[in-house]
Enzyme design. Structure first.
Site, PDB file in Angstrom:
ATOM      1  CE  LYS A 153    -132.976 -65.148  40.606  1.00  0.00           C
ATOM      2  NZ  LYS A 153    -131.295 -64.902  40.848  1.00  0.00           N
ATOM      3  CG  ASN A 156    -135.865 -62.677  40.803  1.00  0.00           C
ATOM      4  OD1 ASN A 156    -135.434 -62.266  41.878  1.00  0.00           O
ATOM      5  ND2 ASN A 156    -135.210 -62.775  39.720  1.00  0.00           N
ATOM      6  CG  ASP A 176    -134.607 -58.672  41.082  1.00  0.00           C
ATOM      7  OD1 ASP A 176    -134.084 -57.762  40.406  1.00  0.00           O
ATOM      8  OD2 ASP A 176    -133.971 -59.343  41.847  1.00  0.00           O
ATOM      9  CB  THR A 198    -130.600 -67.514  37.662  1.00  0.00           C
ATOM     10  OG1 THR A 198    -130.398 -66.149  38.361  1.00  0.00           O
ATOM     11  CG2 THR A 198    -129.937 -68.541  38.868  1.00  0.00           C
TER      12      THR A 198
END
Length: 421
Positions: A153, A156, A176, A198
């Site tokens: 995402k 990150n 991450d 997510t």
């Protein structure tokens, strides 16, 4: 006591892991600066190595407060020790006390890509292509190492300065790896099952609780590319159930005017990354071979193995039908002899062979229609403002929507039913 060790991965790097009694042993080597980030499980500080004056980032995790944080941290450290890529964050060393773990990592002065997008509202197609080329390269590398990120995402992805071009401030670093996993291979028994990630970036196969593979990362690449160009994700809703329904349907839209001047190559690449069928969805390596990145416009280009197999099937069927036709003609010639031995009233078929070939082609087309999803893609790129085989019923750029559906979901194997970060 200081020790350096190597993990069980074949290509792992040797990362110093120092067990210390107090933080003062860190400050002997690093000057700790301002806090530059904070999450549910820890804080991130800017630090400067005293011996070299080089800036680094120090992630500090409390071992005692939440055991789940340590599980994610162990996973991240294990993976960062395995990988080495210019667009993946670098881990320098690890310090550990009885209470905390400190990761000394590459410092990215540009911050998160999400913050940069919020500032500029949207990126140009050229900027997006450069970012996506680097990102796809990093993900293709991870997949080659059997690593699935599972939480790609904008937040990150960090921005750093290009060491080869001081004017390039969109030099990305993937970070991450807490939800990442190392697969055991490509067989069905190595498919993934955990519901995590997510939601806005989550692939439909994960939402439907199906087994899934590294192709979930490619779906996230498609979402990111779409978002960079127009400023909002392809799937958005204040309600999580409605958002999941949108993702399951795979319907979104290249709306006007944001997409009016975007190339068909960019749209086509995004469509192929956001294909509902994982078999027809591009792999990360195939993304880099698309005309959007190569600059080679080839309308006959096949994008993946399934499409090539379909093409080969057509060719094989044509050859088979042609062979059957020729065998029938030979059999008739042997059985009937010359035309002079036929009954005078018998009509002789004098169709040219070219007509027979057209019959073969027509029969092949009838027997092997193109996959429906691919047909819809071809139709969709004809107009920038029309639906792309994906239509979005609810568009909103409010921060409320982004926050509500931008939550992290931890995998079930982390001993939690569903934990939101």
């Amino acid at each position: 006591m200081t020790s350096s060790y190597k993990t069980n991965f074949e290509n792992s790097k040797i990362i110093p892991h120092t067990r210390i009694t107090s933080q003062s042993q860190i400050t002997d080597n690093y000057e700790i600066g301002e806090k530059i980030g904070q999450g549910s499980f820890g804080k991130v500080y800017a630090v400067k190595e005293k011996a070299t004056d080089v800036k680094w980032a120090m992630k500090c995790i409390n071992k005692l407060e939440k055991s789940i944080a340590i599980k994610l941290l162990e996973r991240e450290v294990a993976i960062l020790k395995k990988v080495k890529h210019e667009h993946i964050i670098k881990l320098k060393e690890v310090f550990e006390t009885h209470e905390k773990v400190y990761l000394i990592m590459e410092y990215c002065e540009g911050g998160e890509l999400a913050a940069e997008l919020a500032k500029v509202k949207k990126f140009s197609e050229a900027e997006t292509k450069n970012i996506m080329s680097a990102l796809a390269s990093a993900i293709a590398y991870l997949h080659k190492c059997d690593i699935v990120h599972r939480d790609l995402k904008l937040s990150n992805i960090l921005l750093s300065n290009n060491p080869l071009n001081s004017n390039d401030h969109l030099f990305i670093k993937v970070t991450d790896f807490g939800l990442s996993v190392i697969k055991g291979g490509v067989g069905h028994e190595n498919m993934l099952k955990s519901f995590c990630g997510t939601l806005i970036y989550m692939a439909p196969e994960i939402i439907e609780n199906k087994t899934y593979s590294q192709q979930c990362d490619v779906w996230a690449l498609g979402v990111i590319a779409y978002q960079l160009i127009c400023g909002i994700p392809p799937f958005m809703s204040d309600d999580e159930d409605l958002l999941m329904a949108q993702i399951r349907s795979g319907e979104y839209k290249f709306f006007s005017p944001a997409w009016d001047n975007i190339s068909s190559e960019a749209k086509n690449c995004i469509e192929k990354m956001l294909h509902l069928d994982t078999g027809y969805r591009l792999t990360a390596a195939e993304v880099l071979q698309q005309p959007w990145f190569t600059g080679i416009k080839d309308t006959l280009q096949t994008s993946n193995v399934l499409e090539m197999m379909s093409s080969w099937k057509d060719d094989l069927l044509k050859d088979h039908l042609k062979e059957e036709m020729e065998n029938d003609e030979d059999a008739e010639a042997q059985a009937g002899g010359s035309h002079t031995n036929r009954d005078e009233n018998e009509e002789v078929d004098e169709k040219p062979k070219s007509i027979e070939k057209e019959k073969i082609k027509k029969e092949v087309r009838q027997k092997t229609p193109p996959p429906p999803a691919l047909s819809s893609q071809v139709a969709s790129v004809s107009s920038p403002s029309t639906s792309s085989s994906k239509k979005n019923s609810s568009k909103s750029s409010t921060s409320k929507s982004s926050k509500k559906t931008g939550k992290n979901i931890i995998p079930k194997e982390a001993n939690e039913k569903k934990i939101i970060l």
